[in-house]
Design a protein around this motif. Structure first.
Motif, PDB file in Angstrom:
ATOM      1  N   GLU A  70       0.875  -0.996  -0.199  1.00 11.53           N
ATOM      2  CA  GLU A  70      -0.239   0.278   0.281  1.00 11.53           C
ATOM      3  C   GLU A  70       0.913   0.761   0.063  1.00 11.53           C
ATOM      4  O   GLU A  70       2.019   1.101   0.544  1.00 11.53           O
ATOM      5  N   GLY A  71       0.750   2.124  -0.690  1.00 14.21           N
ATOM      6  CA  GLY A  71       1.795   3.120  -0.904  1.00 14.21           C
ATOM      7  C   GLY A  71       1.527   4.092  -2.280  1.00 14.21           C
ATOM      8  O   GLY A  71       1.840   3.538  -3.026  1.00 14.21           O
ATOM      9  N   ASP A  72       2.443   4.841  -2.801  1.00 10.04           N
ATOM     10  CA  ASP A  72       3.130   5.617  -3.916  1.00 10.04           C
ATOM     11  C   ASP A  72       3.701   4.310  -4.723  1.00 10.04           C
ATOM     12  O   ASP A  72       4.359   4.327  -4.399  1.00 10.04           O
ATOM     13  N   PRO A 436       6.745 -20.096 -15.485  1.00 12.80           N
ATOM     14  CA  PRO A 436       6.107 -21.306 -14.685  1.00 12.80           C
ATOM     15  C   PRO A 436       6.615 -20.300 -13.046  1.00 12.80           C
ATOM     16  O   PRO A 436       5.520 -20.482 -11.994  1.00 12.80           O
ATOM     17  N   SER A 437       7.773 -19.855 -12.738  1.00 17.99           N
ATOM     18  CA  SER A 437       8.176 -20.175 -11.310  1.00 17.99           C
ATOM     19  C   SER A 437       8.529 -18.568 -11.556  1.00 17.99           C
ATOM     20  O   SER A 437       9.035 -18.451 -11.089  1.00 17.99           O
ATOM     21  N   GLY A 438       8.195 -17.544 -12.661  1.00 17.77           N
ATOM     22  CA  GLY A 438       8.327 -16.432 -12.835  1.00 17.77           C
ATOM     23  C   GLY A 438       7.843 -15.307 -11.388  1.00 17.77           C
ATOM     24  O   GLY A 438       6.880 -15.729 -10.546  1.00 17.77           O
ATOM     25  N   THR A 439       7.910 -14.184 -11.745  1.00 16.74           N
ATOM     26  CA  THR A 439       7.527 -13.663 -11.121  1.00 16.74           C
ATOM     27  C   THR A 439       7.728 -12.134 -11.604  1.00 16.74           C
ATOM     28  O   THR A 439       7.307 -11.763 -13.059  1.00 16.74           O
ATOM     29  N   VAL A 440       5.853 -11.949 -11.662  1.00 15.80           N
ATOM     30  CA  VAL A 440       5.238 -10.962 -11.710  1.00 15.80           C
ATOM     31  C   VAL A 440       4.740  -9.856 -11.088  1.00 15.80           C
ATOM     32  O   VAL A 440       4.278  -9.537  -9.590  1.00 15.80           O
ATOM     33  N   LEU A 441       5.141  -8.584 -11.752  1.00 15.03           N
ATOM     34  CA  LEU A 441       4.612  -7.119 -10.535  1.00 15.03           C
ATOM     35  C   LEU A 441       4.423  -6.048 -11.673  1.00 15.03           C
ATOM     36  O   LEU A 441       4.029  -6.326 -12.393  1.00 15.03           O
ATOM     37  N   ASP A 442       2.555  -5.693 -10.703  1.00 15.68           N
ATOM     38  CA  ASP A 442       2.043  -5.001 -11.300  1.00 15.68           C
ATOM     39  C   ASP A 442       2.007  -3.675 -10.292  1.00 15.68           C
ATOM     40  O   ASP A 442       1.493  -3.697  -8.973  1.00 15.68           O
ATOM     41  N   PRO A 443       2.609  -2.500 -10.951  1.00 11.80           N
ATOM     42  CA  PRO A 443       2.820  -1.034 -10.593  1.00 11.80           C
ATOM     43  C   PRO A 443       1.543  -0.214  -9.926  1.00 11.80           C
ATOM     44  O   PRO A 443       1.245   0.601  -9.082  1.00 11.80           O
ATOM     45  N   PHE A 444       0.423  -0.696 -10.906  1.00 16.53           N
ATOM     46  CA  PHE A 444      -0.550   0.197 -10.275  1.00 16.53           C
ATOM     47  C   PHE A 444      -1.679  -1.216 -10.586  1.00 16.53           C
ATOM     48  O   PHE A 444      -2.091  -1.523 -11.176  1.00 16.53           O
ATOM     49  N   ALA A 445      -1.867  -2.169  -9.474  1.00 17.93           N
ATOM     50  CA  ALA A 445      -2.933  -3.171  -8.798  1.00 17.93           C
ATOM     51  C   ALA A 445      -4.394  -2.845  -8.493  1.00 17.93           C
ATOM     52  O   ALA A 445      -4.999  -3.838  -9.394  1.00 17.93           O
ATOM     53  N   GLY A 446      -5.301  -1.953  -8.400  1.00 19.02           N
ATOM     54  CA  GLY A 446      -6.065  -1.457  -8.542  1.00 19.02           C
ATOM     55  C   GLY A 446      -6.575  -2.345  -7.753  1.00 19.02           C
ATOM     56  O   GLY A 446      -6.406  -2.763  -7.119  1.00 19.02           O
ATOM     57  N   GLU A 471      -0.514  -1.054  -4.691  1.00 19.61           N
ATOM     58  CA  GLU A 471      -1.568   0.225  -4.948  1.00 19.61           C
ATOM     59  C   GLU A 471      -1.677   1.517  -3.387  1.00 19.61           C
ATOM     60  O   GLU A 471      -1.557   0.654  -2.315  1.00 19.61           O
ATOM     61  N   GLN A 472      -2.442   2.544  -4.281  1.00 26.87           N
ATOM     62  CA  GLN A 472      -2.871   3.721  -3.682  1.00 26.87           C
ATOM     63  C   GLN A 472      -3.981   4.027  -3.024  1.00 26.87           C
ATOM     64  O   GLN A 472      -4.195   3.949  -2.385  1.00 26.87           O
ATOM     65  N   GLY A 473      -4.756   3.789  -3.968  1.00 28.35           N
ATOM     66  CA  GLY A 473      -5.829   3.525  -3.867  1.00 28.35           C
ATOM     67  C   GLY A 473      -5.952   5.351  -3.759  1.00 28.35           C
ATOM     68  O   GLY A 473      -5.362   5.844  -4.555  1.00 28.35           O
ATOM     69  N   ARG A 474      -7.053   5.537  -3.390  1.00 30.16           N
ATOM     70  CA  ARG A 474      -7.779   7.015  -2.645  1.00 30.16           C
ATOM     71  C   ARG A 474      -7.748   7.161  -1.396  1.00 30.16           C
ATOM     72  O   ARG A 474      -8.932   8.221  -0.792  1.00 30.16           O
ATOM     73  N   PRO A 475      -6.828   6.886  -0.754  1.00 28.84           N
ATOM     74  CA  PRO A 475      -6.529   7.685   0.773  1.00 28.84           C
ATOM     75  C   PRO A 475      -7.604   8.883   0.540  1.00 28.84           C
ATOM     76  O   PRO A 475      -7.398   9.030   2.476  1.00 28.84           O
ATOM     77  N   ASP A 476      -7.414  10.079  -0.381  1.00 29.41           N
ATOM     78  CA  ASP A 476      -8.234  11.248   0.224  1.00 29.41           C
ATOM     79  C   ASP A 476      -9.468  11.490   0.764  1.00 29.41           C
ATOM     80  O   ASP A 476     -10.242  12.232   0.807  1.00 29.41           O
TER      81      ASP A 476
END
Length: 648
Positions: A70-72, A436-446, A471-476
């Motif tokens: 969770e964060g920017d 099959p044993s790799g790593t997937v990164l999603d910086p905008f996870a939604g 994911e940061q979401g809408r903390p505001d």
């Protein structure tokens, strides 16, 4: 030109790029604030990652491998230094610049660590494209740094920023590393969203960090593809007809030769520009399986062969033809009997025996998969080096409403997401470009579609891919998607407790972490013990031979240790001499004795990895890490300037 004079702060590769821009060498993208945008990735501060057990879920194996942060995302990417250069695939769906879907804080131009999120950029903002590119550029820089040399970035986008994103990626990755522009059908009925043409498609831009070592996987073959293979001649193996000719006649003159049919006596040649796929001796062996004899014989065919090869007759190398040694009438009788009785030899003359030479292609010899192409062909395919443009209709990729319906089925109504990428699209991309044993990164996870897709593929394929979602979401608005929607979706699919009914659990798990204080010398020296524990665990696995080593945290509220915080795969303890800034932070003789006692009680090896402010003893069994210098270094920061090192 940007109002920047601190050129000495730029890395060498950026200075070279600026020179190219000024001298006109090559094609470069230019937009206001670009030089500043290129520096932000080096100036953003990593953050301490605080583990939140109440938001984590699943089994121990999954928790040790998968992360939801969770964060920017720019700060999170800087904080994931241990993963830099280790990611197999980045699959992400950034804001599309549709108006009100992303924020930009002008203060970030000077200080990317400013905590203010800024205002939403409206669709009528005249600088919306510039702000979007300034927002995306440093994130794309960081994404590229996260990939392995063989890694691949797949990033979703629509037509609003397609060209700007493509230009940035061409510049950062190199046009030669663009693997595909995938065009997928997000809806299959006309939409009234455009005065001229209905927008029914969106795009996925796919780039390799290095196209020469990047790998594109095959998709599973379908039943309809395999149905083309038969055994019409009684062959015990399934086969389908294939072309006996191939390309490059000009460089393979010796494989441009005449072949006489035992059925008609006609002498066949490859089509213009092509040659036969097999040399004469191999072809002769297969032809004689028709029960006839062949002989290599010189015939007056130089002009015929010259036209096929594309040269003058005087430049044609003399090559003999495969001619019948058996009289034609006898050859026809024997070949016809074999045609009726079967099975036919590998080289045959059409299904009626009166055509051109063809060859049998056996199903068991075909790669058990298909390559993504501009259409979904059922031919035997080889891996392409570069895919080019690819179009997927909704049957291949799903459509946007499917994604929303899938999310609703898992978490229930009221989630507030109007556009969600369908699972079929996400699983298809991961299957093609992440091992099959790799790593997937999603910086905008939604909503967590990428994590859901990884868990589903792991269950369906018996794979062990891992995911990192940011994911940061809408903390505001008091709404962080990460600890509400994203976590809720993942937890439900892990244990099968969907909104309205139970589903088969996907299994797996994840650890939830929250970005907190900046990692700089001043902040580190003011940390409380629990904050420092999280920082040490993140730091220790960051570089060299320790990279990607799995650390198992030890000690909790019920059974606390004074110094022991974790152990590594070699059963060696990680120890922290730190109870806060106002307490003892030095490795003393007394602390060392208690460390050895804790190690013995925990059954750990007598090698001690110790973090402290100073080391006041000398002993061979201690591997010492100085706070804050070693932590700064392990996060990729220059100890003197606390900016990212050029290597990072």
């Amino acid at each position: 030109m940007d109002d920047v004079t601190e050129l000495e702060s730029l890395p060498v590769e950026q200075l070279i790029e600026m020179i190219r821009e000024r001298t006109g060498a090559g094609v470069n993208l230019s937009f206001p604030g670009k030089v500043l945008a290129r520096q932000l990735g080096r100036r953003v501060r990593p953050r301490n990652q605080r583990t939140v057990k109440t938001h984590s879920a699943g089994d121990e194996h999954g928790r040790s491998r998968n992360l939801v942060i969770e964060g920017d995302n720019l700060q999170a990417l800087a904080s994931l230094y241990r993963e830099r250069g280790q990611i197999d695939m980045i699959l992400t769906d950034p804001p599309y610049n549709t108006g009100g879907d992303f924020r930009y804080n002008d203060k970030w131009d000077k200080d990317p660590n400013d905590p203010d999120m800024g205002e939403f950029v409206g669709s009528d903002d005249p600088a919306k494209h510039t702000k979007w590119m300034k927002f995306m550029y440093p994130r794309l820089q960081m994404m590229r740094a996260m990939l392995k040399p063989s890694g691949v970035l797949a990033i979703c986008i629509d037509s609003r920023e397609l060209f700007h994103l493509g230009q940035m990626l061409d510049e950062l990755f190199g046009e030669e590393n663009r693997l595909a522009i995938i065009n997928w059908q997000k809806s299959y009925s006309p939409r009234s969203d455009n005065r001229h043409v209905s927008t029914a498609t969106e795009y996925v831009l796919v780039y390799a960090k290095n196209e020469k070592v990047g790998k594109t996987g095959l998709e599973p073959r379908t039943a309809s593809m395999d149905a083309r293979y038969q055994n019409r001649d009684g062959d015990l193996r399934l086969w389908k007809p294939g072309d006996f000719s191939g390309p490059k006649a000009s460089t393979h003159q010796g494989m441009v030769y005449g072949v006489q049919s035992p059925f008609t006596g006609e002498v066949h040649y490859p089509p213009a520009g092509k040659c036969w796929r097999s040399p004469q001796r191999e072809a002769e062996r297969w032809l004689e399986e028709w029960g006839v004899s062949y002989v290599l014989k010189a015939i007056d065919d130089a002009s015929v062969r010259a036209r096929i090869i594309g040269v003058d007759a005087s430049d044609v190398r003399p090559v003999k033809a495969l001619m019948l040694a058996t009289p034609l009438a006898e050859a026809k009788e024997k070949a016809t009997k074999r045609w009726k009785d079967g099975p036919w030899p590998k080289i045959f003359f059409g299904v009626k025996g009166t055509g051109r030479p063809q060859q049998k292609n056996y199903l068991e010899d075909v790669k058990q998969g298909r390559v993504p192409m501009t259409y979904w062909a059922d031919e035997d395919l080889n891996d392409p080096e570069i895919l080019g443009d690819v179009s997927w209709d909704h049957e291949e990729s799903g459509h946007s409403q499917t994604g929303v319906d899938e999310l609703t089925a898992v978490v229930g109504e009221g989630h507030g997401f109007e556009t969600v990428k369908p699972m079929k699209l996400m699983t298809k991309l991961i299957q093609i470009w992440c091992p099959p044993s790799g790593t997937v990164l999603d910086p905008f996870a939604g909503s967590g579609s990428t994590g859901h897709a990884v868990l589903k593929l792991n269950r369906d394929q018996g794979a062990d891919r891992r995911f990192i979602l940011i994911e940061q979401g809408r903390p505001d608005n008091g709404d962080s998607y990460a600890k509400t929607l994203t976590v809720d979706r993942l937890r439900r699919v892990i244990d099968g407790s969907w909104s309205k009914k139970k589903h088969a659990p996907l299994g797996g798990g994840f650890t939830f972490k929250r970005l907190e204080k900046k990692v700089d010398a001043k902040t580190l020296l003011l940390m409380e013990r629990d904050e420092m524990i999280d920082t040490v665990i993140a730091s220790h696995s960051s570089t060299g031979s320790r990279r990607n080593a799995v650390l198992i945290p030890l000690g909790d509220d019920d059974e606390p240790y004074t110094y022991l915080v974790a152990k590594n795969a070699s059963n060696e303890g990680i120890y922290l001499v730190w109870s806060g800034a106002g307490s003892n932070t030095d490795l003393t003789e007394e602390a060392y004795e208690e460390i050895t006692e804790e190690a013995e009680a925990a059954g750990l090896a007598d090698v001690y990895h110790v973090y402290s402010r100073r080391n006041l003893i000398v002993t061979d069994d201690v591997i010492w890490y100085q706070i804050p210098d070693r932590i700064l270094s392990d996060f990729g920061l220059d100890i003197r300037t606390e900016s990212f090192t050029e290597e990072g």
